[in-house]
Design a protein around this motif. Structure first.
Motif, mmCIF file in Angstrom:
data_model
loop_
_atom_site.group_PDB
_atom_site.id
_atom_site.type_symbol
_atom_site.label_atom_id
_atom_site.label_comp_id
_atom_site.label_asym_id
_atom_site.label_seq_id
_atom_site.Cartn_x
_atom_site.Cartn_y
_atom_site.Cartn_z
ATOM 1 N N UNK A 352 0.855 -1.176 0.000
ATOM 2 C CA UNK A 352 0.000 0.000 0.000
ATOM 3 C C UNK A 352 0.897 1.234 0.000
ATOM 4 N N UNK A 353 0.710 2.112 -0.972
ATOM 5 C CA UNK A 353 1.535 3.308 -1.058
ATOM 6 C C UNK A 353 1.075 4.311 0.005
ATOM 7 N N UNK A 354 2.034 4.826 0.770
ATOM 8 C CA UNK A 354 1.660 5.645 1.928
ATOM 9 C C UNK A 354 0.976 6.942 1.540
ATOM 10 N N UNK A 414 5.450 -0.602 -12.390
ATOM 11 C CA UNK A 414 4.563 0.135 -13.284
ATOM 12 C C UNK A 414 4.105 1.442 -12.643
ATOM 13 N N UNK A 415 3.859 1.409 -11.359
ATOM 14 C CA UNK A 415 3.444 2.618 -10.638
ATOM 15 C C UNK A 415 4.572 3.641 -10.613
ATOM 16 N N UNK A 416 5.800 3.181 -10.372
ATOM 17 C CA UNK A 416 6.952 4.086 -10.408
ATOM 18 C C UNK A 416 7.067 4.763 -11.771
ATOM 19 N N UNK A 417 6.907 3.976 -12.830
ATOM 20 C CA UNK A 417 6.992 4.545 -14.185
ATOM 21 C C UNK A 417 5.874 5.557 -14.427
ATOM 22 N N UNK A 418 4.670 5.242 -13.968
ATOM 23 C CA UNK A 418 3.515 6.119 -14.207
ATOM 24 C C UNK A 418 3.586 7.409 -13.406
ATOM 25 N N UNK A 432 -3.678 5.888 -4.709
ATOM 26 C CA UNK A 432 -4.953 5.233 -4.412
ATOM 27 C C UNK A 432 -5.229 4.095 -5.389
ATOM 28 N N UNK A 433 -5.048 4.380 -6.677
ATOM 29 C CA UNK A 433 -5.358 3.383 -7.703
ATOM 30 C C UNK A 433 -4.435 2.173 -7.595
ATOM 31 N N UNK A 434 -3.150 2.418 -7.400
ATOM 32 C CA UNK A 434 -2.202 1.309 -7.339
ATOM 33 C C UNK A 434 -2.413 0.465 -6.089
ATOM 34 N N UNK A 435 -2.704 1.104 -4.960
ATOM 35 C CA UNK A 435 -2.958 0.366 -3.725
ATOM 36 C C UNK A 435 -4.206 -0.489 -3.849
ATOM 37 N N UNK A 436 -5.256 0.093 -4.426
ATOM 38 C CA UNK A 436 -6.500 -0.660 -4.619
ATOM 39 C C UNK A 436 -6.281 -1.838 -5.562
#
Length: 471
Positions: A352-354, A414-418, A432-436
């Motif tokens: 989960x991203x803080x 992928x989240x890091x790249x985005x 939020x989107x990546x954690x979900x």
């Protein structure tokens, strides 16, 4: 309901040069009850006009808090009847905290400075410290000041980290504590013992209460001019330690530093150790999921020593977490709160991203009795079904965990790249989107696996019989 009593945990802290990617990691198993749901929450930043107060439901301690509280993640109990027990989290300043690692102090020091019944305890520590600090060292100092002024009702270890350093703090008696900085190239594994060894009062790598050395000298616990070994002065070294505590430290160290030759019964295992190889997130979660695999002490086997020592991962783990602080990324996605609900050896560490502001609904629910809309109960159900026929399902569970971890690591990449080029608002949406997505991915995999092993388990009934296929 019965009031929750802290019984045992296992902790790990990893310096930034000991990790493969330069991140600092702190983690812990929260162990107490086999069926006691945990939730994941995000508290928003608040700015009060007047200083708020906090009153502990567990001890009655009342504290005046700062007006500004930073946003932070936490894993509270499913009920606040006995207190919050928020346990762990990361705040918006990039500071992580995990509390607590229950410990034992010896009778000599407790006779001189007994616990305080209405002092601060584990139940409140994250709540009254994490939202108000901007560094790991500030966390040690804030909690230390509270302990010195109001006292504590238990001996504990507390983990702090920021993007520069990790600190381990130990509160031994009603008012006395010490903290040690984890060297960048090293790690520490702690298991329900006071672990910090020699304290150098001249070194910036140690913090301690103002009266610590005078207290020890005045009560003939330490001779000035000799090394100040906190573990020896304040801690214990008993048969119980060598069955319940030191074997877990040995288990962690034999996994991360296999070149070290020691035994589970060693009473002088070092607090600080260098790993043989740079450590990844799965090395850390591997320690927290360990139950003496590939040794005679694994309780999942039938050997004569299978239940000789208390394992790191066991049925009473309520949740396990690793708080990973990564550099060279924008804050909302830099820090990851890895969370495994239920038994770590049979669950999945989900990132989960803080920077998220919303928590998936399944991680906000779960009570007694069980409800499978809850992530906690979904992972617990998988574990219970595996336990019923462990030798049959162990390999398929391990394969599932590895494949899911791979997919989650890919999601992080992928989240890091985005995240490149996004403004703060866009980064919050991405977090939020990546954690979900991570939560949904893991839960979907475990739901399907649970249905698979449910179907397979139907043929393992004691009421089975080799019937004639024609009848």
């Amino acid at each position: 309901m019965i009031m929750q009593v802290r019984t045992a945990c296992t902790s790990i802290l990893v310096g930034k040069k000991a990790s493969a990617d330069g991140s600092i990691m702190i983690g812990r198993n929260e162990d107490s009850k086999a069926a006691w749901p945990k939730h994941l929450v995000v508290h928003p930043e608040t700015n009060a006009q007047t200083s708020p107060t906090f009153t502990s439901k567990a001890t009655g301690l009342t504290l005046t808090l700062p007006k500004r509280a930073l946003k932070y993640t936490a894993t509270p109990e499913w009920t606040d009847e006995f207190g919050l027990f928020e346990e762990d989290g990361i705040n918006s300043a990039g500071v992580a905290m995990s509390a607590t690692e229950s410990a034992y102090a010896n009778a000599r020091v407790l006779a001189a400075d007994p616990f305080v019944e209405d002092g601060i305890i584990e139940e409140a520590m994250v709540t009254v410290v994490l939202p108000y600090i901007t560094s790991a060292k500030a966390g040690v100092r804030r909690l230390g000041q509270i302990v010195e002024e109001f006292g504590t009702g238990e001996a504990n270890g507390i983990l702090f980290a920021d993007h520069d350093e990790a600190w381990y703090m130990e509160i031994a008696t009603g008012h006395h504590w010490v903290a040690a900085r984890i060297p960048d190239d090293s790690y520490a594994v702690v298991a329900n013992q006071l672990a910090i060894q020699e304290v150098n009062p001249e070194s910036a790598d140690f913090l301690y209460d103002a009266g610590l050395f005078d207290f020890a000298a005045d009560h003939q616990l330490w001779q000035p001019g000799t090394p100040f070994n906190f573990r020896q002065i304040f801690g214990t070294s008993t048969e119980f330690d060598r069955i319940y505590n030191t074997p877990r430290v040995w288990d962690g160290q034999r996994r991360l530093t296999p070149s070290q030759t020691r035994t589970p019964l060693d009473s002088d295992l070092p607090f600080i150790v260098k790993p043989d190889q740079p450590l990844f997130i799965d090395d850390v979660t591997g320690v927290l999921s360990s139950h003496y695999q590939e040794t005679p002490y694994d309780p999942t086997t039938n050997g004569p020593e299978a239940h000789r020592f208390r394992p790191i991962s066991l049925a009473k783990t309520q949740e396990s977490h690793v708080l990973q602080l990564r550099d060279n990324r924008p804050q909302p996605i830099a820090d990851i709160h890895w969370l495994a609900l239920g038994v770590s050896a049979e669950s999945q560490y989900v990132p989960f991203f803080s920077g998220m502001t919303e928590v998936p609904e399944s991680y906000q629910t779960g009570e007694l009795p069980a409800d499978l809309t809850s992530a906690y109960w979904q992972y617990k159900l998988t574990g219970v079904l595996v336990d019923a026929h462990y030798r049959h399902f162990a390999k398929s569970l391990t394969d599932l965990q590895k494949a899911t971890h791979q997919a989650l690591l890919q999601l992080i990449a992928e989240t890091d790249d985005a995240s490149r080029g996004l403004d703060p608002a866009g980064l919050a949406v991405l977090a939020n989107e990546a954690s979900a997505k991570a939560a949904a991915l893991s839960l979907s995999v475990y739901h399907d696996y649970t249905m698979q092993i449910l179907a397979e388990s139907t043929d393992y009934s004691p009421l089975n019989f080799n019937t004639d296929a024609n009848l």
